[in-house]
Design a protein around this motif. Structure first.
Motif, short mmCIF file in Angstrom:
data_model
loop_
_atom_site.label_atom_id
_atom_site.label_comp_id
_atom_site.label_asym_id
_atom_site.label_seq_id
_atom_site.Cartn_x
_atom_site.Cartn_y
_atom_site.Cartn_z
N TRP A 1 4.09 5.57 -5.62
CA TRP A 1 4.28 5.55 -7.06
C TRP A 1 3.40 6.26 -7.53
CZ3 TRP A 1 1.17 3.45 -10.84
CH2 TRP A 1 1.54 3.46 -12.01
N VAL A 2 2.16 6.16 -7.05
CA VAL A 2 0.98 7.11 -7.68
C VAL A 2 1.36 8.53 -7.54
CG1 VAL A 2 -1.47 7.88 -7.30
CG2 VAL A 2 -0.97 5.25 -7.81
N GLN A 3 1.69 8.98 -6.28
CA GLN A 3 2.06 10.45 -6.05
C GLN A 3 3.15 10.63 -6.97
OE1 GLN A 3 3.55 10.91 -2.12
NE2 GLN A 3 3.11 12.84 -2.04
N GLY B 1 0.84 -1.18 -0.08
CA GLY B 1 -0.05 0.03 0.13
C GLY B 1 0.82 1.24 -0.15
N LEU B 2 1.91 1.32 0.84
CA LEU B 2 2.76 2.58 0.89
C LEU B 2 3.49 2.70 -0.44
CD1 LEU B 2 4.00 4.54 2.33
CD2 LEU B 2 5.73 3.05 3.15
N GLY B 3 3.95 1.50 -0.85
CA GLY B 3 4.85 1.59 -2.15
C GLY B 3 3.83 1.99 -3.45
N SER B 4 2.64 1.50 -3.54
CA SER B 4 1.75 2.05 -4.59
C SER B 4 1.41 3.18 -4.61
CB SER B 4 0.53 1.02 -4.73
OG SER B 4 0.04 1.10 -3.57
N LEU C 1 4.38 14.10 -11.86
CA LEU C 1 5.30 14.48 -13.08
C LEU C 1 4.27 14.75 -13.96
CD1 LEU C 1 7.35 11.16 -13.25
CD2 LEU C 1 8.30 13.54 -12.99
N ALA C 2 2.98 14.17 -13.85
CA ALA C 2 2.08 14.79 -14.82
C ALA C 2 1.54 16.20 -14.76
CB ALA C 2 0.57 13.78 -14.59
#
Length: 91
Positions: free
Chosen positions: A21-23, A15-18, A28-29
């Motif tokens: 990653w999403v953040q 959960g923390l890793g994902s 970047l977007a």
């Protein structure tokens, strides 16, 4: 009990890793569409396209001048040539 602890830790890590990653992807977007970045990309695209546009304009002008020369030569030929007998009767 160790199984539950393992799955709890594994789930928390996933959960923390994902979420990190999403953040990162969202950041970047957002940076990609900041006005300065959009301006930079537009400038780079214009610099890439400019030579092709310049060549197309030059080619178009050359073709226009060649066609105009053909038309002027045709007109000069028609003016210099005496009218045919059929054209004299019709005119």
């Amino acid at each position: 009990m160790p199984k539950r602890t393992f799955y709890f830790v594994a789930g928390t890590a996933a959960g923390l890793g994902s979420s990190l990653w999403v953040q990162r992807r969202v950041r970047l977007a957002v940076e990609r569409y900041v006005p300065e970045k959009v301006q930079e990309r537009a400038t780079e695209a214009a610099k890439r396209v400019a030579p092709a546009v310049r060549d197309a304009v030059t080619e178009g002008r050359d073709a226009m001048r060649a066609r105009e020369d053909e038309m002027r030569a045709d007109l000069a030929e028609r003016v210099a040539r005496p009218p045919s007998p059929a054209r004299r009767r019709a005119g």
